[in-house]
Design a protein around this motif. Structure first.
Motif, PDB file in Angstrom:
ATOM      1  N   TRP A 294       0.829  -1.210   0.000  1.00 51.69           N
ATOM      2  CA  TRP A 294       0.000   0.000   0.000  1.00 51.69           C
ATOM      3  C   TRP A 294       0.863   1.261   0.000  1.00 51.69           C
ATOM      4  O   TRP A 294       0.368   2.364   0.124  1.00 51.69           O
ATOM      5  N   GLY A 295       2.189   1.088  -0.078  1.00 49.75           N
ATOM      6  CA  GLY A 295       3.086   2.231  -0.136  1.00 49.75           C
ATOM      7  C   GLY A 295       3.461   2.788   1.219  1.00 49.75           C
ATOM      8  O   GLY A 295       3.999   3.880   1.306  1.00 49.75           O
ATOM      9  N   ARG A 296       3.219   2.042   2.290  1.00 49.69           N
ATOM     10  CA  ARG A 296       3.567   2.516   3.631  1.00 49.69           C
ATOM     11  C   ARG A 296       4.996   2.129   3.964  1.00 49.69           C
ATOM     12  O   ARG A 296       5.411   0.998   3.735  1.00 49.69           O
ATOM     13  N   LEU A 297       5.734   3.063   4.532  1.00 42.82           N
ATOM     14  CA  LEU A 297       7.131   2.862   4.874  1.00 42.82           C
ATOM     15  C   LEU A 297       7.292   1.757   5.900  1.00 42.82           C
ATOM     16  O   LEU A 297       6.612   1.761   6.933  1.00 42.82           O
ATOM     17  N   GLU A 298       8.207   0.844   5.607  1.00 37.92           N
ATOM     18  CA  GLU A 298       8.533  -0.255   6.516  1.00 37.92           C
ATOM     19  C   GLU A 298       7.271  -0.953   7.005  1.00 37.92           C
ATOM     20  O   GLU A 298       7.167  -1.328   8.167  1.00 37.92           O
TER      21      GLU A 298
ATOM     22  N   ILE B  29       5.974  -6.258  -4.951  1.00 36.05           N
ATOM     23  CA  ILE B  29       4.895  -6.896  -4.191  1.00 36.05           C
ATOM     24  C   ILE B  29       3.602  -6.110  -4.384  1.00 36.05           C
ATOM     25  O   ILE B  29       3.600  -4.884  -4.297  1.00 36.05           O
ATOM     26  N   VAL B  30       2.501  -6.824  -4.641  1.00 34.83           N
ATOM     27  CA  VAL B  30       1.167  -6.227  -4.697  1.00 34.83           C
ATOM     28  C   VAL B  30       0.232  -7.073  -3.847  1.00 34.83           C
ATOM     29  O   VAL B  30       0.570  -8.177  -3.432  1.00 34.83           O
TER      30      VAL B  30
ATOM     31  N   ASP C 224      -8.223 -10.201  -2.243  1.00 33.26           N
ATOM     32  CA  ASP C 224      -8.386 -10.807  -0.923  1.00 33.26           C
ATOM     33  C   ASP C 224      -7.290 -10.401   0.053  1.00 33.26           C
ATOM     34  O   ASP C 224      -7.139 -10.997   1.114  1.00 33.26           O
ATOM     35  N   GLN C 225      -6.496  -9.386  -0.311  1.00 35.35           N
ATOM     36  CA  GLN C 225      -5.407  -8.831   0.491  1.00 35.35           C
ATOM     37  C   GLN C 225      -4.245  -9.798   0.679  1.00 35.35           C
ATOM     38  O   GLN C 225      -3.463  -9.665   1.617  1.00 35.35           O
ATOM     39  N   LEU C 226      -4.106 -10.764  -0.187  1.00 33.65           N
ATOM     40  CA  LEU C 226      -2.950 -11.651  -0.154  1.00 33.65           C
ATOM     41  C   LEU C 226      -1.797 -10.984  -0.904  1.00 33.65           C
ATOM     42  O   LEU C 226      -1.995 -10.408  -1.974  1.00 33.65           O
ATOM     43  N   TRP C 227      -0.607 -11.046  -0.331  1.00 33.41           N
ATOM     44  CA  TRP C 227       0.569 -10.447  -0.946  1.00 33.41           C
ATOM     45  C   TRP C 227       1.057 -11.353  -2.059  1.00 33.41           C
ATOM     46  O   TRP C 227       1.193 -12.561  -1.886  1.00 33.41           O
TER      47      TRP C 227
ATOM     48  N   PRO D   4       4.107  -1.567  -9.449  1.00 35.60           N
ATOM     49  CA  PRO D   4       3.644  -1.894  -8.100  1.00 35.60           C
ATOM     50  C   PRO D   4       4.441  -1.152  -7.029  1.00 35.60           C
ATOM     51  O   PRO D   4       5.631  -0.882  -7.200  1.00 35.60           O
ATOM     52  N   LEU D   5       3.794  -0.839  -5.910  1.00 33.44           N
ATOM     53  CA  LEU D   5       4.419  -0.069  -4.837  1.00 33.44           C
ATOM     54  C   LEU D   5       5.365  -0.880  -3.972  1.00 33.44           C
ATOM     55  O   LEU D   5       6.411  -0.405  -3.549  1.00 33.44           O
TER      56      LEU D   5
END
Length: 189
Positions: A40-44, A98-99, A103-106, A152-153
């Motif tokens: 989702w582009g959030r740091l660490e 990584i995307v 279903d929110q699976l990486w 992808p982020l």
């Protein structure tokens, strides 16, 4: 110029003062920072943050790099430096990328490594915020990059600052990356 990377002398203490003489009593000509973004582009991000429930398949639109701090550039009377107010950088998005799926699976994607070469990081003493100093600011408009559009982020990034004789790395307080992102949004069940 041995092309050897050394750890910042103040890495464990948070003291940047030793960087001016870190390379055999000389200032380094480059500095590197490695960061990781979650899908989702959030740091660490990663497991420490709960996943977003509706957004998935996050992708880059554009980005801009900003260096906060007073006196990052010591231009003297160099008019080109004064007008530019920027530090050159290279940014690599390492593999794998990584995307998340619906279903929110990486999911790792087999994207090749991507590079932004000779970008300009603003060093004009601005602190960027999404509301005030953002995309409409003329300084930001001059440094915006779009090479990662639709990429992808998630993944690891390596930011390399090119520090010439006018750059004072010890005066950098923060490295900011202003981002514009796109997501798919889950609707229905």
């Amino acid at each position: 110029a041995t092309n050897t990377w050394i750890r910042h002398p103040g890495y464990t203490t948070g003291n940047a003062s030793g960087i001016a003489t870190a390379c055999n009593n000389k200032a380094p000509d480059k500095a590197k920072l490695v960061i990781t973004l979650d899908p989702w582009g959030r740091l660490e991000g990663g497991a420490a943050f709960p996943p977003l429930t509706s957004k998935y398949n996050g992708r880059w639109t554009k980005l801009a790099v900003n260096l906060t701090g007073s006196g990052v550039l010591n231009c003297g009377s160099d008019q080109a430096c004064i007008a530019d107010q920027a530090v050159r950088f290279n940014l690599r998005h390492l593999t794998p990328t990584i995307v998340t799926d619906r279903d929110q699976l990486w999911r790792p994607l087999d994207f090749p490594e991507a590079r932004i070469e000779q970008g300009k990081a603003a060093a004009a003493g601005l602190f960027l915020t999404a509301v005030t100093n953002s995309w409409n600011n003329p300084v930001v408009q001059n440094i915006v990059r779009g090479e990662y559009q639709e990429r992808p982020l998630g993944g690891s990034y390596e930011l390399e600052l090119v520090a010439g004789p006018k750059v004072r790395l010890a005066n950098i307080d923060q490295v900011q990356v202003l981002t514009a992102l796109d997501f798919w949004v889950k609707s229905g069940t």
